[in-house]
Motif scaffolding. Structure first.
Motif, mmCIF file in Angstrom:
data_model
loop_
_atom_site.group_PDB
_atom_site.id
_atom_site.type_symbol
_atom_site.label_atom_id
_atom_site.label_comp_id
_atom_site.label_asym_id
_atom_site.label_seq_id
_atom_site.Cartn_x
_atom_site.Cartn_y
_atom_site.Cartn_z
ATOM 1 N N THR A 98 0.578 1.289 5.900
ATOM 2 C CA THR A 98 -0.549 1.545 4.999
ATOM 3 C C THR A 98 -1.814 0.962 5.610
ATOM 4 O O THR A 98 -1.754 0.115 6.505
ATOM 5 C CB THR A 98 -0.349 0.892 3.608
ATOM 6 N N VAL A 99 -2.938 1.393 5.117
ATOM 7 C CA VAL A 99 -4.203 0.838 5.568
ATOM 8 C C VAL A 99 -5.001 0.286 4.387
ATOM 9 O O VAL A 99 -6.218 0.299 4.367
ATOM 10 C CB VAL A 99 -5.053 1.868 6.345
ATOM 11 N N LEU A 100 -4.289 -0.220 3.397
ATOM 12 C CA LEU A 100 -4.939 -0.845 2.249
ATOM 13 C C LEU A 100 -5.405 -2.247 2.633
ATOM 14 O O LEU A 100 -4.728 -2.941 3.405
ATOM 15 C CB LEU A 100 -3.961 -0.907 1.066
ATOM 16 N N PRO A 101 -6.541 -2.712 2.106
ATOM 17 C CA PRO A 101 -7.063 -4.036 2.482
ATOM 18 C C PRO A 101 -6.048 -5.161 2.372
ATOM 19 O O PRO A 101 -5.943 -5.991 3.282
ATOM 20 C CB PRO A 101 -8.235 -4.235 1.516
ATOM 21 N N ASN A 102 -5.268 -5.208 1.286
ATOM 22 C CA ASN A 102 -4.291 -6.287 1.130
ATOM 23 C C ASN A 102 -3.215 -6.259 2.216
ATOM 24 O O ASN A 102 -2.736 -7.294 2.662
ATOM 25 C CB ASN A 102 -3.611 -6.210 -0.239
ATOM 26 N N GLU A 103 -2.816 -5.076 2.645
ATOM 27 C CA GLU A 103 -1.801 -4.935 3.690
ATOM 28 C C GLU A 103 -2.345 -5.346 5.053
ATOM 29 O O GLU A 103 -1.655 -5.943 5.868
ATOM 30 C CB GLU A 103 -1.266 -3.507 3.746
ATOM 31 N N ILE A 104 -3.590 -4.982 5.319
ATOM 32 C CA ILE A 104 -4.213 -5.284 6.611
ATOM 33 C C ILE A 104 -4.445 -6.784 6.768
ATOM 34 O O ILE A 104 -4.255 -7.351 7.835
ATOM 35 C CB ILE A 104 -5.544 -4.507 6.769
ATOM 36 N N GLN A 105 -4.844 -7.449 5.695
ATOM 37 C CA GLN A 105 -5.242 -8.861 5.767
ATOM 38 C C GLN A 105 -4.053 -9.812 5.715
ATOM 39 O O GLN A 105 -4.232 -11.021 5.869
ATOM 40 C CB GLN A 105 -6.227 -9.169 4.636
ATOM 41 N N ARG A 106 -2.853 -9.313 5.510
ATOM 42 C CA ARG A 106 -1.675 -10.195 5.493
ATOM 43 C C ARG A 106 -1.425 -10.810 6.826
ATOM 44 O O ARG A 106 -1.633 -10.336 7.848
ATOM 45 C CB ARG A 106 -0.426 -9.411 5.086
#
Length: 105
Positions: free
Chosen positions: A97-105
């Protein structure tokens, strides 16, 4: 980007249909890559840009279509810059996914 076809052999297209040849012969049949006319500018652009880079990161969807496109792009870029392959500088980004929460993990 590309269309792959089996090439002509002695002016006769021996692999014209599934019943026109022994299926086992398809495993060793040469493949000819032809760039559609509307995709030739893209192919030239990828070759030109890749000639000036130190690494290639392929960031496409991780589904079957994305993998196929990544393979095509890789082949074109390798022709533009053979050092990428020799120096092992081609990478494949994997993501779901490219959702902000997924990227920032």
């Amino acid at each position: 980007l590309i269309q792959t076809t089996l090439p002509f052999n002695n002016a006769i297209h021996v692999h014209r249909s599934w019943s026109g040849c022994a299926p086992i012969s398809l495993f060793d049949a040469p493949i000819e890559t032809i760039y559609r006319e509307d995709m030739q500018p893209l192919e030239r652009m990828l070759r030109t840009i890749s000639s000036r880079v130190d690494a290639l990161i392929l960031w496409l969807d991780c589904d079957r279509e994305g993998e196929h496109i990544a393979h095509e792009v890789r082949q074109v870029c390798q022709r533009g810059n053979p050092r990428l392959q020799r120096m092992n500088r081609i990478y494949r980004a994997k993501f779901s996914t490219v959702l902000p929460n997924e990227i920032q993990r």
